[in-house]
Scaffold this motif. Structure first.
Motif, short mmCIF file in Angstrom:
data_model
loop_
_atom_site.label_atom_id
_atom_site.label_comp_id
_atom_site.label_asym_id
_atom_site.label_seq_id
_atom_site.Cartn_x
_atom_site.Cartn_y
_atom_site.Cartn_z
N SER A 186 47.69 33.18 32.07
CA SER A 186 46.44 32.47 32.36
C SER A 186 45.74 33.08 33.56
O SER A 186 44.53 33.30 33.54
CB SER A 186 46.75 31.00 32.61
N LYS A 219 51.67 30.67 33.07
CA LYS A 219 50.80 30.66 34.25
C LYS A 219 50.32 32.06 34.59
O LYS A 219 49.14 32.28 34.88
CB LYS A 219 51.58 30.08 35.44
N ASN A 269 44.17 36.52 32.71
CA ASN A 269 42.94 36.40 31.92
C ASN A 269 41.77 35.90 32.76
O ASN A 269 40.68 36.45 32.70
CB ASN A 269 43.16 35.46 30.73
N SER A 270 41.99 34.85 33.56
CA SER A 270 40.88 34.30 34.33
C SER A 270 40.50 35.20 35.50
O SER A 270 39.34 35.23 35.89
CB SER A 270 41.21 32.89 34.81
#
Length: 170
Positions: free
Chosen positions: A138, A135, A141-142
């Protein structure tokens, strides 16, 4: 560092990213409203009736003239969107100091947690740690992608169109 402490630090780090996503969502919504307001105002500016030789202008704010029936609705939409934009701006400005303070506080602990994770024996790895690391990766990166995508917001409060001032100077 104990395993439960590592999990708590990772949870706090994830919460920080989620707070940043809230801020990014507010910024993205502001950008949409900003574009809508600018587009509508360009269209409204073309409908001003210029009074020759005076430098003054009139505005058909009740939609009497042919082709001007959309103006009252556009003016009400402008007022609503300006109010929403200014509310979101205040919300975004309130989030910024908290995000910065939280990020500064969590970074040293997060570095220690990552070092402790690297030193953990393989048998101590479990689903909880794996889920949090996935998580977190993720989110990292986002978040970078979203920060790049949201640019060009003035972050200045908007004013309502001065349409009610009949004969206002241009």
């Amino acid at each position: 560092m104990e395993y439960e402490q590592i999990l708590a630090i990772l949870d706090e780090w994830i919460a920080t990213y989620e707070q940043e996503f809230d801020y990014l969502w507010v910024q993205g919504r502001m950008k949409v409203l900003d574009k809508s307001i600018k587009d509508r105002r360009v269209k409204l500016d073309k409908t001003f009736i210029k009074i020759p030789f005076t430098g003054k202008r009139l505005f058909d704010d009740i939609g009497v003239l042919p082709g001007h029936k959309w103006i009252p609705t556009a003016l009400m939409e402008d007022a609503k969107e300006v109010t929403k934009y200014n509310r979101l701006l205040k919300e975004a400005q309130a989030l910024i100091p908290d995000i910065i303070k939280t990020r500064e506080a969590i970074m040293p602990e997060a570095d220690q947690a990552l070092k402790a994770i690297a030193n953990l024996p393989k048998e101590q790895y479990d689903r909880r740690l794996g889920d949090r690391l996935v998580k977190l990766t993720s989110y990292m990166n986002s978040a970078d992608e979203q920060f790049k995508a949201i640019q060009g917001i003035t972050n200045q409060p908007k004013k309502r169109s001065s349409w009610w001032k009949v004969g206002a100077k241009r």
